[in-house]
Design an enzyme around this catalytic site. Sequence first.
Site, PDB file in Angstrom:
ATOM      1  N   LYS A 145      16.040   4.659 -41.615  1.00 20.29           N
ATOM      2  CA  LYS A 145      16.971   3.606 -42.006  1.00 20.29           C
ATOM      3  C   LYS A 145      17.899   4.169 -43.079  1.00 20.29           C
ATOM      4  O   LYS A 145      17.566   5.134 -43.750  1.00 20.29           O
ATOM      5  CB  LYS A 145      16.228   2.365 -42.492  1.00 20.29           C
ATOM      6  CG  LYS A 145      15.098   2.591 -43.493  1.00 20.29           C
ATOM      7  CD  LYS A 145      14.359   1.272 -43.726  1.00 20.29           C
ATOM      8  CE  LYS A 145      13.141   1.444 -44.622  1.00 20.29           C
ATOM      9  NZ  LYS A 145      11.962   1.938 -43.883  1.00 20.29           N
ATOM     10  N   ASP A 193      15.049   5.358 -52.722  1.00 21.45           N
ATOM     11  CA  ASP A 193      15.336   6.574 -51.955  1.00 21.45           C
ATOM     12  C   ASP A 193      16.526   6.426 -51.028  1.00 21.45           C
ATOM     13  O   ASP A 193      16.803   7.320 -50.229  1.00 21.45           O
ATOM     14  CB  ASP A 193      14.102   7.012 -51.170  1.00 21.45           C
ATOM     15  CG  ASP A 193      13.662   5.995 -50.134  1.00 21.45           C
ATOM     16  OD1 ASP A 193      13.845   4.788 -50.379  1.00 21.45           O
ATOM     17  OD2 ASP A 193      13.116   6.394 -49.092  1.00 21.45           O
ATOM     18  N   SER A 214       9.759   4.930 -52.447  1.00 20.75           N
ATOM     19  CA  SER A 214      10.735   3.996 -51.903  1.00 20.75           C
ATOM     20  C   SER A 214      11.234   3.017 -52.960  1.00 20.75           C
ATOM     21  O   SER A 214      11.792   3.412 -53.972  1.00 20.75           O
ATOM     22  CB  SER A 214      10.144   3.264 -50.699  1.00 20.75           C
ATOM     23  OG  SER A 214      11.134   2.487 -50.057  1.00 20.75           O
ATOM     24  N   HIS A 215      11.001   1.744 -52.731  1.00 24.80           N
ATOM     25  CA  HIS A 215      11.536   0.675 -53.575  1.00 24.80           C
ATOM     26  C   HIS A 215      10.603   0.306 -54.723  1.00 24.80           C
ATOM     27  O   HIS A 215      10.869  -0.668 -55.440  1.00 24.80           O
ATOM     28  CB  HIS A 215      11.782  -0.564 -52.714  1.00 24.80           C
ATOM     29  CG  HIS A 215      10.557  -0.997 -51.954  1.00 24.80           C
ATOM     30  ND1 HIS A 215      10.045  -0.241 -50.912  1.00 24.80           N
ATOM     31  CD2 HIS A 215       9.737  -2.051 -52.077  1.00 24.80           C
ATOM     32  CE1 HIS A 215       8.966  -0.845 -50.442  1.00 24.80           C
ATOM     33  NE2 HIS A 215       8.756  -1.946 -51.125  1.00 24.80           N
ATOM     34  N   ASP A 251      18.136   1.030 -52.444  1.00 18.92           N
ATOM     35  CA  ASP A 251      16.853   1.125 -53.149  1.00 18.92           C
ATOM     36  C   ASP A 251      16.606   2.519 -53.701  1.00 18.92           C
ATOM     37  O   ASP A 251      17.495   3.368 -53.747  1.00 18.92           O
ATOM     38  CB  ASP A 251      15.718   0.700 -52.225  1.00 18.92           C
ATOM     39  CG  ASP A 251      15.451   1.712 -51.119  1.00 18.92           C
ATOM     40  OD1 ASP A 251      16.408   2.366 -50.673  1.00 18.92           O
ATOM     41  OD2 ASP A 251      14.286   1.847 -50.694  1.00 18.92           O
ATOM     42  N   ASP A 257      17.259   4.247 -48.491  1.00 21.73           N
ATOM     43  CA  ASP A 257      17.179   3.865 -47.081  1.00 21.73           C
ATOM     44  C   ASP A 257      17.270   2.358 -46.851  1.00 21.73           C
ATOM     45  O   ASP A 257      17.413   1.920 -45.711  1.00 21.73           O
ATOM     46  CB  ASP A 257      15.923   4.436 -46.418  1.00 21.73           C
ATOM     47  CG  ASP A 257      14.627   3.910 -47.014  1.00 21.73           C
ATOM     48  OD1 ASP A 257      14.675   3.198 -48.034  1.00 21.73           O
ATOM     49  OD2 ASP A 257      13.560   4.229 -46.457  1.00 21.73           O
ATOM     50  N   ARG A 258      17.208   1.556 -47.918  1.00 17.54           N
ATOM     51  CA  ARG A 258      17.318   0.107 -47.774  1.00 17.54           C
ATOM     52  C   ARG A 258      18.654  -0.379 -48.322  1.00 17.54           C
ATOM     53  O   ARG A 258      19.318   0.315 -49.071  1.00 17.54           O
ATOM     54  CB  ARG A 258      16.164  -0.605 -48.476  1.00 17.54           C
ATOM     55  CG  ARG A 258      14.812  -0.214 -47.923  1.00 17.54           C
ATOM     56  CD  ARG A 258      13.676  -0.941 -48.615  1.00 17.54           C
ATOM     57  NE  ARG A 258      12.395  -0.402 -48.191  1.00 17.54           N
ATOM     58  CZ  ARG A 258      11.335  -1.132 -47.857  1.00 17.54           C
ATOM     59  NH1 ARG A 258      11.400  -2.448 -47.928  1.00 17.54           N
ATOM     60  NH2 ARG A 258      10.212  -0.564 -47.475  1.00 17.54           N
TER      61      ARG A 258
END
Length: 629
Positions: free
Chosen positions: A452, A354, A187-188, A352, A356-357
Amino acid sequence: MESAIALTRFYHPLLTGSYSHHLRSLSLFNSTPIFPKLSSVKYPFATISPARFIVTASSSPLSPSTTVAESQGLEIKSVPTKPIEGQKTGTSGLRKKVKVFMQENYLANWIQALFNSLPPEDFKNGLLVLGGDGRYFNKEASQVVVKFSYIIYDESLFGRDGIMSTPAVSAVIRKREANGGFIMSASHNPGGPDYDWGIKFNYSSGQPAPESITDKIYGNTLSISEIKIADIPDVDLSQLGVTKYGNFSVEVVDPVADYLELMENVFDFSLIRSLISRPDFRFTFDAMHAVTGAYAKPIFVDKLGASLESIANGEPLEDFGHGHPDPNLTYAKDLVNILYGENGPDFGAASDGDGDRNMILGRRFFVTPSDSVAIIAANAQDAIPYFQSGPKGLARSMPTSGSLDRVAQKLNLPFYEVPTGWKFFSNLMDAGKLSICGEESFGTGSDHIREKDGIWAVLAWLSILANRNKDKRSGEKLVSVADVVTEHWATYGRNFFSRYDYEECESEGANKMIEYLRDLISKSKAGDKFGSYVLDFADDFTYTDPVDESVASKQGVRVVFSDGSRIIFRLSGTGSAGATVRIYIEQFELDVSKHDMDAQIALKPLIDLALSVSKLKDFTGREKPTVIT
């Protein structure tokens, strides 16, 4: 680095029995002993029905080509293994440092444990999707998944060089009616040889795997004794075209198409284009050298008419350009400086690792994620065609501010407060109860997919601005991001909100702090004084899912006061080392004359109280937070 997805179909009589007896192992990657010495058994193609495997890619200057390998007996190889500690799968899958995943059998054990956890109806005659954020080790891990997936699924969809955004994986799973998919991402969190890697499994509606499966995965990691994998050559995920191994084939195709098609069905692209093409409107998007760089140009530039210069850090890199791909005021500081600088753009956004943010900014104005989802929900029916009949329901994670609650109340919509973790939203979406939802951790989305979606949130905001400005003539003052937010506050009131993150704390001290707080609230009662605040209630949040009646307990310590102010303490599971302590502080203000206050000033009494009550410094040794949002 271009992105892609891949698709595989196999027809296996082997699956009529326990599939765990028909998969074997793989050789080394870059001299990394992922598997030890192998034993093998041959299964001739005569015993295996035709298999098809398609990998997708885009932006390649090469013409499609086909390579056919010798049609011969396929080796199914086996290797003994033993359990490895620390493979507990959380809400975001399994995350560790890269060097942990590169240990012998570490990744293979987890994948085998996952496949051992799936009931046959979840994979037989099925389609598997694989995507990732392009970080270091994704390419090697992709080959591991390819060799495992041969035995389990009929069809698999893989990203070129292991790249496809998390929202796109969910979209592809749903469009192609896949049985599930892997997402290779931390992720982030930072990427590179010394940083983070992760993998998670999403289910058939595109949602993160439920706890019933993640608990089984962990249980199987504790008892695993054998790894089984197909002995096929590495698949070239970098080239457009088809490669065949007997009746087994791999095809590379475009990954952006399915996701882009979905976005065009959700939003009015002509409306958004009318805003972006205005000479008096300037837009910038920071992909943070992460996966959305592969989507930014096709969507924002090619489809919506933004200039190429409006895309910053648009090339996905394995180490994210030595950056931290977390779209917040600390790690996206370059974007913040641009928007707060002299003559900054009208609108700025970032996503971010991947994809999703998201973070939304106006000129000299930051939109909190809690306000963002509330404003999207309040404007969705007017600005976004997908919601032309109105949202079905709204939901937020428990730590997220109550801004969305007030929108749900005004619009007379069902409302849900859930634990942190998108899978809780997904259950409500699948049951037709929820349309728009969000988390204060920069995650916003809707039921168009089951994750998300960073680019979705950016397009939603552009839609709102475009709708507000569609009748503005050249030279007239445009409705700005700040105007939209302040008008929203005037209607609904402002929820001042801040989050303090203390990253990579020693786990022992962090856990002791939470246990201390649990003990404290167990002895507290309504009416107790905490400084100048009067306690309404305090608890450790427990959620009962209204769909399947499953119970999630110990989801965060809540301290709620009589004026509606809240302090929340919880540990985050999204990092790969130590513990991240998060403190959330919220206070509601209806008085319009106070809405322009700086959140840190408005919340200072509550922040001081939170630090004092928790004894954070005593338990963790931390003087200051790593990130303030």
